[in-house]
Design an enzyme around this catalytic site. Sequence first.
Site, short mmCIF file in Angstrom:
data_model
loop_
_atom_site.label_atom_id
_atom_site.label_comp_id
_atom_site.label_asym_id
_atom_site.label_seq_id
_atom_site.Cartn_x
_atom_site.Cartn_y
_atom_site.Cartn_z
N THR A 122 0.83 -1.19 0.00
CA THR A 122 0.00 0.00 0.00
C THR A 122 0.87 1.25 0.00
O THR A 122 2.04 1.22 0.36
CB THR A 122 -0.88 0.08 1.26
N ASP A 123 0.24 2.35 -0.39
CA ASP A 123 0.81 3.65 -0.06
C ASP A 123 0.53 3.89 1.42
O ASP A 123 -0.25 3.17 2.05
CB ASP A 123 0.18 4.74 -0.93
N TRP A 124 1.15 4.93 1.98
CA TRP A 124 1.07 5.16 3.42
C TRP A 124 -0.35 5.56 3.83
O TRP A 124 -0.90 6.55 3.36
CB TRP A 124 2.08 6.22 3.81
#
Length: 870
Positions: free
Chosen positions: A289-291
């Site tokens: 995932t992105d953050w």
Amino acid sequence: MTRWSHLALVPLLPQLLVATSVTDGETKPVQLHPRDDDEYSSPPFYPTPHGGWVSDWSDAYEKAYQVVSNMTLAEKVNLTTGTGFFMGPCVGQTGSAPRFGIPNLCLQDSPLGIRETDHITAFPPGLTVGATFNKELMYNRGVGIGEEARGKGVNVQLGPVVGPIGRKPRGGRNWEGFGADPTLQAIGGAETIKGMQSTGAIASLKHFIGYEQEMYRMSSIITKGYSSNIDDRTLHELYLWPFAEGVRAGVGSIMTAYNDVNSSACSQNSKLLNDILKDELGFQGFVMTDWLGHYSGVGSALAGLDMAMPGDGSVPLFGDSYWAYDLSRSILNGSVPLDRLNDMVTRIVATWYKFGQDADYPLPNFSSNTDAATGELYPGALFSPTGVVNQFINVEGDHNITARAVAREAITLLKNEDSILPLSSNDSLKVFGTDAGPNTGGLNSCTDQGCDNGVLTMGWGSGSASLPYLITPQEAIANVSQNCTFYITDSFPSSVTASADDIAIVFINADSGENSITVDGNPGDRLVAGLNAWHNGDDLVKAAAEKFSNVVVVIHTVGQIVMEEWIELDSVKAVLVAHLPGQEAGDSLVDILFGDYSPSGHMPYTIPKSESDYPDSVSIIDQPFGQIQDTFTEGLYIDYRHFLQANITPRYPFGHGLSYTTFNFSSPSMSVVTAIDSTYPPARPSQGATPKYNDSIPNPSEVAWSSTSFTRIWRYLYPYLDDPQSITASNTYPYPDGYNTTQKPGVRAGGGQGGNPALYDIAFSIDVTVTNTGSRKGKAVAQLYVELPSSLGLDTPSRQLRQFEKTEELAAGQSQTLTLEITRKDLSVWDVVVQDWMAPVDGEGVNIWIGQSVADLPVLCSVGTGCSVS
């Protein structure tokens, strides 16, 4: 110092909206139809295909199998979940498996250099790299970033970026990618990946997919990120194209975007992750995932997500997670099959082995949390042990040479009347604009470059890095010029006098960045500024043009700016777009301004005459309430494809770029390499074997806190549970529609990394001779565009960039023969019913155009009739 990362506190034909489902091995079309007038659905695809069947990865997967088959449940879960915000030295880190020598894996920004640390190179960002049209520089820059990542102990370097592609001219992060074309993005991304990973660092290709706007990008407990509604053909032919090439290049990691696609979040969209990425494209690495782009526990695991970053749940620093201990719980209660967790961990460990990180790979020697030598090891904890956190290792090497070469070769000469450029060192110069000078607050005084102060070297946000030094244009010009006066102001001084021999150089810029920071009212996207120059740049140019008879405009910009207020003024003789030059801003510009090198950059996007030249569908959507439905109604027609289709003449076309010399294209010839003897590619190769594990639910004691003997760190995310023995398996979990656990045989368009290997067979090879017909040395770019025949029965852009090559530096009169190769896929369109790539048999009816921009294509090679030069 506290630092935050990745966190912000043509109408569609019905036949285009088709995806597939697979039932009992039979492929059937499924409509991606609107549930409501503006809401699209994404069909389910389960289960996640196992990794390990591609021969290039077989050794790494065998090593991973030997480890994973002996791991406890806690060790497996530990490697899939980040340890939490500020719970380690990097912007993100996984847990570890020390019994097997696997450390906490360090994940760090950015795509242009190692963010939030010292003694690194701030390379020019992707858009500047794209403007070079130079594959060797793309690769070399990747090597430099990889070497610095390795030197700092970064396992996964978060880049390159090929999404956004630049669909929206105002989009905040367009500058992180390589340009507004899928082939330019694909080649730039693939060359960067190959360079980075040659060093042992793992690249993370991002953001997958449809991430074309900053505002309203994220879902949270109170908001829902926008839905990018994309038809199947447009997805494949535009937005997926560079990701396919990245997978083909062997990228180790892919990061999902924040947004939804067709009403399903990218990080839990089974159609995108399971079907398209891991089956059709044969991706063998791991998906992360992105953050804070992790929105569910069981659902994301089943949909194909492999790693959650930074590990926190919907609200960071609460010690909560959708995975970690909850993933352990999901395994014990049977809601997530152990088979899925085994594949997640195997993908991560296999990637670690694939790039040799088991052999003397450095541990992190820096901290993204502080500049001090010592500090808290886990700053996110209320009470943290302390120690040495920064060793100040210098990893710059001679990478400044590559950085300067990229910045220099990207500089694009748009206009040069009366051959006013290059300048002479004894010319009388007057320089205007704050963009020529330093940041008045000091170097790196704005967090993540979140301001527009001084020369613009990069945009802002997580795609930035700290400048180790900066020689401004002001300094560099002063080092060369014998007669120059500087006015580092954006208001034209009324006291300035001008003589007939004076040359005014006016510096202007336009900035943008990530939605985590707002600059001058622009929340990442250029919401307020539009496509105008910042700081009244247009007025500064006009004022100089009124006073001086010779004006040179230098532009540092994240993308398109409208120049109509001044571009045709008699005194505006030359315009240089220097894009975003990184740390070598001044010297790279002087290399061109004073003629040590001829400019050889070409525009990686179209410059319009007005923002109204674009379709309304590519505007920034500002809708604060309810989920935005961002429907890509323009389909394939973005940037130059749109301008050609709509018959709109831009100010400067895609690919445009002048030189101090001139070039001639001659003697084109085309040969068949691999005949296209069928409409569709031959059948995909048989799929290799994948690891087989014991998938019985493990003993709950493997994740019991009572079995551990270390001191807990508060808020650190662990895989352990207080009473795992009380968890019982259940068969009542509400699985998503279409869920099943039977592995599928593989979609017909797959068969290798990037898809069916036959798609990448070279179909035609074209040779063309490029001659320097001027009086100065220089480099030329040959751009190849394909025109597909109407016999395919689909509406297709009249020109599509499919290849390019750049000459070496040619002396006056010197020639070089370039070879440009195009593949079967380059001549194909996506058949939404058959779900495969369709090409004209024998290339019949295909026209291949070669030249120096999309509007300057003197070479025509028509299949069956040969080549000519106009």
